[in-house]
Design a protein around this motif. Structure first.
Motif, PDB file in Angstrom:
ATOM      1  N   ASP A  12       0.844  -1.190   0.000  1.00  0.00           N
ATOM      2  CA  ASP A  12       0.000   0.000   0.000  1.00  0.00           C
ATOM      3  C   ASP A  12       0.881   1.241   0.000  1.00  0.00           C
ATOM      4  N   CYS A  13       0.420   2.290  -0.682  1.00  0.00           N
ATOM      5  CA  CYS A  13       1.170   3.544  -0.720  1.00  0.00           C
ATOM      6  C   CYS A  13       0.261   4.660  -1.217  1.00  0.00           C
ATOM      7  N   ALA A  14       0.715   5.890  -1.052  1.00  0.00           N
ATOM      8  CA  ALA A  14      -0.073   7.046  -1.486  1.00  0.00           C
ATOM      9  C   ALA A  14      -0.059   7.213  -3.001  1.00  0.00           C
ATOM     10  N   ASP A  37     -10.620  -5.100 -10.056  1.00  0.00           N
ATOM     11  CA  ASP A  37     -10.158  -4.282  -8.928  1.00  0.00           C
ATOM     12  C   ASP A  37      -9.365  -3.098  -9.471  1.00  0.00           C
ATOM     13  N   GLU A  39      -8.447  -0.499  -8.122  1.00  0.00           N
ATOM     14  CA  GLU A  39      -7.519   0.089  -7.147  1.00  0.00           C
ATOM     15  C   GLU A  39      -6.190  -0.657  -7.069  1.00  0.00           C
ATOM     16  N   ARG A  54      -1.280  -0.962  -4.233  1.00  0.00           N
ATOM     17  CA  ARG A  54      -2.629  -0.443  -3.989  1.00  0.00           C
ATOM     18  C   ARG A  54      -2.558   0.932  -3.336  1.00  0.00           C
ATOM     19  N   ARG A  55      -3.473   1.823  -3.715  1.00  0.00           N
ATOM     20  CA  ARG A  55      -3.515   3.178  -3.166  1.00  0.00           C
ATOM     21  C   ARG A  55      -4.071   3.173  -1.746  1.00  0.00           C
ATOM     22  N   ASP A  56      -3.329   3.804  -0.841  1.00  0.00           N
ATOM     23  CA  ASP A  56      -3.786   4.056   0.526  1.00  0.00           C
ATOM     24  C   ASP A  56      -3.172   5.390   0.942  1.00  0.00           C
ATOM     25  N   PRO A  57      -3.913   6.480   0.782  1.00  0.00           N
ATOM     26  CA  PRO A  57      -3.351   7.800   1.058  1.00  0.00           C
ATOM     27  C   PRO A  57      -2.971   8.020   2.522  1.00  0.00           C
ATOM     28  N   ASP A  58      -3.470   7.187   3.426  1.00  0.00           N
ATOM     29  CA  ASP A  58      -3.177   7.351   4.861  1.00  0.00           C
ATOM     30  C   ASP A  58      -2.072   6.437   5.364  1.00  0.00           C
ATOM     31  N   ARG A  59      -1.433   5.691   4.485  1.00  0.00           N
ATOM     32  CA  ARG A  59      -0.407   4.740   4.905  1.00  0.00           C
ATOM     33  C   ARG A  59       0.810   5.453   5.483  1.00  0.00           C
TER      34      ARG A  59
END
Length: 135
Positions: A12-14, A37, A39, A54-59
């Protein structure tokens, strides 16, 4: 009967597009999207390996490796011993940040070298080479 399955490590990453390009360049792989999917980006290597991004802006990037803590899950990229220095130069040129270098001579007759890095999003990965003694 067991249902056929496969597994993939997902990071996961922004900024998944940027990280997918980093790993595709490092591994000589292709980037595509996962069917079903939107994402999930898939980095597919010539050896059949697949890595998901995968996108995770809060990681928040992990703090591994800490000397007092256990190893965290990480990607281990295998190279021949002769290619380790070149693989390290490639990784750094693509944006990897060196963390440590280790040599383990504890096993008689073999030498393991590994170099730890953080990818551009802060995930830990290791370039590792093992020399097997000739018979």
């Amino acid at each position: 009967m067991t249902v056929p399955k496969t597994s993939v490590l997902v990071l996961d990453c922004a900024e998944p597009e940027e990280l997918a390009r980093f790993y595709a360049s490092l591994l000589g792989a292709e980037v595509g999207t996962a069917d079903g999917d939107a994402e999930l980006l898939l980095v597919a290597g010539p050896s059949g390996s697949v890595l998901g991004i995968r996108r995770d802006p809060d990681r928040v990037p992990p703090s591994w490796p800490l000397p007092e803590g256990p190893e965290q899950p990480h990607l281990r990229i295998l190279v021949t011993p002769e290619a380790l220095d070149e693989a390290e130069r490639e990784a750094v040129a693509l944006g990897a940040r060196p963390m440590t270098a280790e040599v383990d001579d504890s096993r008689p007759g073999s030498r393991t070298m590994q170099r730890r890095f953080a990818d551009p999003a802060g995930h830990a990965f290791v370039l590792a080479a093992v020399r097997v003694p000739s018979a």
